[in-house]
Design a protein around this motif. Sequence first.
Motif, PDB file in Angstrom:
ATOM      1  N   ILE A 142       7.077   0.138   2.467  1.00 24.13           N
ATOM      2  CA  ILE A 142       7.603  -1.242   1.995  1.00 24.13           C
ATOM      3  C   ILE A 142       8.330  -1.224   0.537  1.00 24.13           C
ATOM      4  O   ILE A 142       7.762  -0.571  -0.256  1.00 24.13           O
ATOM      5  N   GLY A 143       9.377  -1.893   0.320  1.00 30.96           N
ATOM      6  CA  GLY A 143       9.950  -1.991  -0.660  1.00 30.96           C
ATOM      7  C   GLY A 143       9.690  -3.112  -1.685  1.00 30.96           C
ATOM      8  O   GLY A 143       9.133  -4.070  -1.096  1.00 30.96           O
ATOM      9  N   GLY A 144      10.184  -2.966  -2.888  1.00 33.62           N
ATOM     10  CA  GLY A 144       9.938  -4.055  -3.658  1.00 33.62           C
ATOM     11  C   GLY A 144       8.357  -4.292  -4.099  1.00 33.62           C
ATOM     12  O   GLY A 144       8.129  -5.379  -4.937  1.00 33.62           O
ATOM     13  N   VAL A 145       7.540  -3.623  -3.858  1.00 32.21           N
ATOM     14  CA  VAL A 145       6.158  -3.563  -4.391  1.00 32.21           C
ATOM     15  C   VAL A 145       5.668  -2.252  -4.774  1.00 32.21           C
ATOM     16  O   VAL A 145       6.159  -1.119  -4.332  1.00 32.21           O
ATOM     17  N   ASN A 146       4.470  -2.347  -5.221  1.00 31.95           N
ATOM     18  CA  ASN A 146       3.848  -1.065  -5.788  1.00 31.95           C
ATOM     19  C   ASN A 146       2.341  -1.170  -5.847  1.00 31.95           C
ATOM     20  O   ASN A 146       1.875  -2.238  -5.404  1.00 31.95           O
ATOM     21  N   VAL A 147       1.429  -0.061  -5.923  1.00 32.29           N
ATOM     22  CA  VAL A 147       0.003  -0.333  -6.045  1.00 32.29           C
ATOM     23  C   VAL A 147      -0.427   0.190  -7.478  1.00 32.29           C
ATOM     24  O   VAL A 147       0.261   0.746  -8.192  1.00 32.29           O
ATOM     25  N   PHE A 148      -1.648  -0.527  -7.797  1.00 31.69           N
ATOM     26  CA  PHE A 148      -2.036  -0.393  -9.324  1.00 31.69           C
ATOM     27  C   PHE A 148      -3.588  -0.372  -9.154  1.00 31.69           C
ATOM     28  O   PHE A 148      -4.108  -0.948  -8.293  1.00 31.69           O
TER      29      PHE A 148
END
Length: 77
Positions: free
Chosen positions: A44-50
């Motif tokens: 999935i593009g445009g997102v990340n995890v933290f």
Amino acid sequence: MSDQRERFAAVQKNGDGDLTSFQTSSGRVLEYQQALKEVQDGNIGGVNVFKGKDGEIYIRGDADGDPTNNLDQLPMF
């Protein structure tokens, strides 16, 4: 080369306003944990995890200076 990955297009929230599921640009509906795995796998593009202060892993939109594509601003489905 442009990013051809899916993106989140809409969200569902619970009564507390927490994101519970996502609809992708191709129309797939992902529960939160499934969406988290897809983001971690790079699908999935445009997102990340933290990692939050509580130690849990969360999804967030990439910081691009455009508040209109923040996950909380996406339409409901």
